[in-house]
Design an enzyme around this catalytic site. Structure first.
Site, PDB file in Angstrom:
ATOM      1  N   HIS A   1      -4.350 -10.211  -0.324  1.00  0.00           N
ATOM      2  CA  HIS A   1      -4.327 -10.317   1.137  1.00  0.00           C
ATOM      3  C   HIS A   1      -5.342 -11.349   1.607  1.00  0.00           C
ATOM      4  O   HIS A   1      -6.380 -11.560   0.963  1.00  0.00           O
ATOM      5  CB  HIS A   1      -4.698  -8.979   1.781  1.00  0.00           C
ATOM      6  CG  HIS A   1      -3.851  -7.823   1.354  1.00  0.00           C
ATOM      7  ND1 HIS A   1      -4.081  -7.136   0.186  1.00  0.00           N
ATOM      8  CD2 HIS A   1      -2.778  -7.238   1.935  1.00  0.00           C
ATOM      9  CE1 HIS A   1      -3.181  -6.164   0.061  1.00  0.00           C
ATOM     10  NE2 HIS A   1      -2.362  -6.205   1.108  1.00  0.00           N
TER      11      HIS A   1
ATOM     12  N   ASN B   1       1.216   5.080  10.108  1.00  0.00           N
ATOM     13  CA  ASN B   1       0.373   5.530  11.230  1.00  0.00           C
ATOM     14  C   ASN B   1       0.949   4.953  12.516  1.00  0.00           C
ATOM     15  O   ASN B   1       1.603   3.912  12.505  1.00  0.00           O
ATOM     16  CB  ASN B   1      -1.087   5.070  11.061  1.00  0.00           C
ATOM     17  CG  ASN B   1      -1.215   3.561  10.965  1.00  0.00           C
ATOM     18  OD1 ASN B   1      -1.112   2.988   9.887  1.00  0.00           O
ATOM     19  ND2 ASN B   1      -1.401   2.918  12.092  1.00  0.00           N
TER      20      ASN B   1
ATOM     21  N   SER C   1       0.841  -1.205   0.000  1.00  0.00           N
ATOM     22  CA  SER C   1       0.000   0.000   0.000  1.00  0.00           C
ATOM     23  C   SER C   1       0.868   1.243   0.000  1.00  0.00           C
ATOM     24  O   SER C   1       1.769   1.386   0.823  1.00  0.00           O
ATOM     25  CB  SER C   1      -0.873   0.048   1.264  1.00  0.00           C
ATOM     26  OG  SER C   1      -1.889  -0.894   1.180  1.00  0.00           O
TER      27      SER C   1
ATOM     28  N   ALA D   1       2.954  -1.125   4.024  1.00  0.00           N
ATOM     29  CA  ALA D   1       2.665  -0.029   4.945  1.00  0.00           C
ATOM     30  C   ALA D   1       2.234  -0.668   6.249  1.00  0.00           C
ATOM     31  O   ALA D   1       1.596  -1.713   6.249  1.00  0.00           O
ATOM     32  CB  ALA D   1       1.565   0.863   4.386  1.00  0.00           C
TER      33      ALA D   1
ATOM     34  N   MET E   1      -0.938  -6.263   7.715  1.00  0.00           N
ATOM     35  CA  MET E   1      -1.870  -7.291   7.241  1.00  0.00           C
ATOM     36  C   MET E   1      -1.312  -8.053   6.043  1.00  0.00           C
ATOM     37  O   MET E   1      -2.085  -8.584   5.238  1.00  0.00           O
ATOM     38  CB  MET E   1      -3.205  -6.637   6.856  1.00  0.00           C
ATOM     39  CG  MET E   1      -3.775  -5.721   7.938  1.00  0.00           C
ATOM     40  SD  MET E   1      -5.300  -4.920   7.405  1.00  0.00           S
ATOM     41  CE  MET E   1      -5.568  -3.752   8.760  1.00  0.00           C
ATOM     42  N   SER E   2      -0.005  -8.110   5.920  1.00  0.00           N
ATOM     43  CA  SER E   2       0.565  -8.752   4.723  1.00  0.00           C
ATOM     44  C   SER E   2       1.934  -9.358   5.055  1.00  0.00           C
ATOM     45  O   SER E   2       2.287  -9.535   6.222  1.00  0.00           O
ATOM     46  CB  SER E   2       0.708  -7.721   3.590  1.00  0.00           C
ATOM     47  OG  SER E   2       1.726  -6.785   3.884  1.00  0.00           O
TER      48      SER E   2
ATOM     49  N   HIS F   1      -2.737   0.133  -4.709  1.00  0.00           N
ATOM     50  CA  HIS F   1      -2.099  -0.951  -5.457  1.00  0.00           C
ATOM     51  C   HIS F   1      -2.384  -0.746  -6.940  1.00  0.00           C
ATOM     52  O   HIS F   1      -3.310  -0.053  -7.323  1.00  0.00           O
ATOM     53  CB  HIS F   1      -2.609  -2.318  -4.989  1.00  0.00           C
ATOM     54  CG  HIS F   1      -2.128  -2.699  -3.619  1.00  0.00           C
ATOM     55  ND1 HIS F   1      -1.498  -3.891  -3.342  1.00  0.00           N
ATOM     56  CD2 HIS F   1      -2.175  -2.040  -2.446  1.00  0.00           C
ATOM     57  CE1 HIS F   1      -1.194  -3.941  -2.059  1.00  0.00           C
ATOM     58  NE2 HIS F   1      -1.594  -2.826  -1.489  1.00  0.00           N
TER      59      HIS F   1
ATOM     60  N   TYR G   1      -7.304 -10.853   4.049  1.00  0.00           N
ATOM     61  CA  TYR G   1      -8.549 -10.156   4.423  1.00  0.00           C
ATOM     62  C   TYR G   1      -9.462  -9.895   3.237  1.00  0.00           C
ATOM     63  O   TYR G   1     -10.634  -9.587   3.416  1.00  0.00           O
ATOM     64  CB  TYR G   1      -8.253  -8.849   5.185  1.00  0.00           C
ATOM     65  CG  TYR G   1      -7.568  -7.763   4.393  1.00  0.00           C
ATOM     66  CD1 TYR G   1      -8.248  -7.026   3.429  1.00  0.00           C
ATOM     67  CD2 TYR G   1      -6.238  -7.457   4.625  1.00  0.00           C
ATOM     68  CE1 TYR G   1      -7.625  -6.028   2.700  1.00  0.00           C
ATOM     69  CE2 TYR G   1      -5.602  -6.460   3.906  1.00  0.00           C
ATOM     70  CZ  TYR G   1      -6.303  -5.749   2.944  1.00  0.00           C
ATOM     71  OH  TYR G   1      -5.672  -4.768   2.234  1.00  0.00           O
ATOM     72  N   GLU G   2      -8.936 -10.023   2.023  1.00  0.00           N
ATOM     73  CA  GLU G   2      -9.796  -9.906   0.843  1.00  0.00           C
ATOM     74  C   GLU G   2     -10.569 -11.200   0.588  1.00  0.00           C
ATOM     75  O   GLU G   2     -11.362 -11.272  -0.353  1.00  0.00           O
ATOM     76  CB  GLU G   2      -8.959  -9.578  -0.394  1.00  0.00           C
ATOM     77  CG  GLU G   2      -8.248  -8.236  -0.324  1.00  0.00           C
ATOM     78  CD  GLU G   2      -7.324  -8.043  -1.519  1.00  0.00           C
ATOM     79  OE1 GLU G   2      -7.805  -7.603  -2.569  1.00  0.00           O
ATOM     80  OE2 GLU G   2      -6.116  -8.356  -1.391  1.00  0.00           O
TER      81      GLU G   2
ATOM     82  N   HIS H   1      -7.421   5.190   5.943  1.00  0.00           N
ATOM     83  CA  HIS H   1      -6.560   4.747   4.851  1.00  0.00           C
ATOM     84  C   HIS H   1      -6.020   5.925   4.042  1.00  0.00           C
ATOM     85  O   HIS H   1      -4.916   5.844   3.489  1.00  0.00           O
ATOM     86  CB  HIS H   1      -7.328   3.758   3.954  1.00  0.00           C
ATOM     87  CG  HIS H   1      -6.453   2.908   3.091  1.00  0.00           C
ATOM     88  ND1 HIS H   1      -5.591   1.953   3.603  1.00  0.00           N
ATOM     89  CD2 HIS H   1      -6.280   2.861   1.754  1.00  0.00           C
ATOM     90  CE1 HIS H   1      -4.941   1.360   2.616  1.00  0.00           C
ATOM     91  NE2 HIS H   1      -5.336   1.901   1.473  1.00  0.00           N
TER      92      HIS H   1
HETATM   93  I1  8IG Z   1      -0.863   1.087   6.793  1.00  0.00           I
HETATM   94  O1  8IG Z   1      -2.081  -0.022  12.355  1.00  0.00           O
HETATM   95  C1  8IG Z   1      -1.343  -0.029   8.248  1.00  0.00           C
HETATM   96  N1  8IG Z   1      -1.613  -1.305   8.076  1.00  0.00           N
HETATM   97  N2  8IG Z   1      -2.928  -4.370  11.259  1.00  0.00           N
HETATM   98  N3  8IG Z   1      -2.490  -2.172  11.818  1.00  0.00           N
HETATM   99  C2  8IG Z   1      -2.571  -3.161  10.893  1.00  0.00           C
HETATM  100  N4  8IG Z   1      -2.300  -2.961   9.622  1.00  0.00           N
HETATM  101  C3  8IG Z   1      -1.933  -1.750   9.269  1.00  0.00           C
HETATM  102  C4  8IG Z   1      -1.839  -0.690  10.163  1.00  0.00           C
HETATM  103  C5  8IG Z   1      -2.130  -0.908  11.511  1.00  0.00           C
HETATM  104  N5  8IG Z   1      -1.470   0.384   9.486  1.00  0.00           N
END
Ligand code: 8IG
Length: 276
Positions: free
Chosen positions: A90, A239, A36, A120, A215-216, A68, A92-93, A251
């Site tokens: 991912h 973040n 990302s 990210a 998440m990846s 992406h 989660y998709e 996001h």
């Molecule tokens: I960009 O704070 C990003 N991806 N799990 N937690 C999780 N995934 C993320 C985060 C986050 N920031």
């Protein structure tokens, strides 16, 4: 697709053959998976030899996540013929694990001995500002899934129970520090995702030793190590993980932080690829 249900390794071989045909490059040396917000770094890495829509290749769904790009680029970076995957799949998709790791398996089938996995991530270290790139030193796979679970790999591939003592290559981490000597290192916790963490979960992750949360990446790293590729992981902190900063997460903020850090990340990727 030549056969209706090839095993994931055969599907990666098919995709590598299609990639060779579509790019005109019989082999590639290294793969960069852009997470990302990293998509813009594809421009400027080097001479673009070919640009193939990712979803034209067997087994690749079109990326759906903002930031992406549906593109597999073949790029000459110094002497390194580099495959740049503009997006990833991912968990989660709703994608199954073999789809999530299909890009790295395809790249390795195409000849890549080095995988540079970018993402990210949320940062747990309060000293890291938004826009801080961090080299991964190790990982916590907290997805509950593994590319080494399921039917055993075919007989012509290494067995499962892959050694992950050096998940992230010491050699490649050294090259990254040569290029950008102020880069910190951290441990990346990879979760199923789909939602950000609660502050309680972030405190738990800190207790487990995580510096970054995302998440990846973690499944791709395991799949790459299984097939013998060296892995470099780089997170861009976009973040503060929930409860670590003073703002709620969204996001758009992530994408803006990535945009601002683009030139530094581009120089880092190019510098590592030139030194391979
Ligand atoms: I960009 O704070 C990003 N991806 N799990 N937690 C999780 N995934 C993320 C985060 C986050 N920031």
């Amino acid at each position: 697709m030549n056969s209706p249900h090839p095993d994931p390794f055969s599907l990666a071989d098919e995709a590598a053959a299609a990639l060779a045909e579509r790019t005109g490059q019989a082999t590639h040396d290294a793969v960069v998976v852009l997470g990302s917000g990293w998509a813009a770094t594809a421009d400027g890495l080097g001479e673009v030899l070919a640009d193939v829509p990712l979803d034209d290749l067997p087994g690749f769904p079109a990326p759906t996540v903002a930031g992406h790009r549906n593109s597999a680029l073949s790029v000459a970076v110094g002497d390194t013929t580099t495959l740049v995957l503009g997006g990833r799949s991912h968990l989660y998709e709703g994608h199954p694990v073999p789809t999530v790791v299909h890009g790295v398996r395809t790249a390795i089938a195409a000849g890549c001995g080095v995988a540079i996995l970018t993402n990210a991530a949320g940062g747990l270290n309060p000293a890291w500002p938004v826009g801080q790139p961090v080299v991964l030193r190790d990982q916590l796979n907290l997805t509950g899934a593994s590319p080494m679970a399921g039917p055993p790999p075919p007989p012509d591939r290494p067995a499962r129970f892959v050694d992950l003592t050096e998940a992230y290559s010491m050699r490649l981490r050294g090259l990254a520090h040569q290029v950008d000597s102020s880069l910190p290192e951290g441990i990346y916790a990879g979760l199923l995702g789909g939602a950000y963490e609660t502050p309680a979960e972030v405190r738990m992750l800190g207790g487990l030793g995580a510096d970054l949360v995302g998440m990846s990446t973690v499944l791709e790293t395991i799949a790459a190590r299984h097939l013998g590729a060296e892995v470099l992981g780089i997170s861009l902190v976009t973040n503060a993980a929930a409860g670590m900063g003073n703002e709620n997460l969204d996001h758009a903020e992530v994408l803006e932080a990535a945009r601002a850090a683009g030139p530094r990340m581009l120089a880092l990727l190019r510098g590592v690829l030139e030194r391979l």
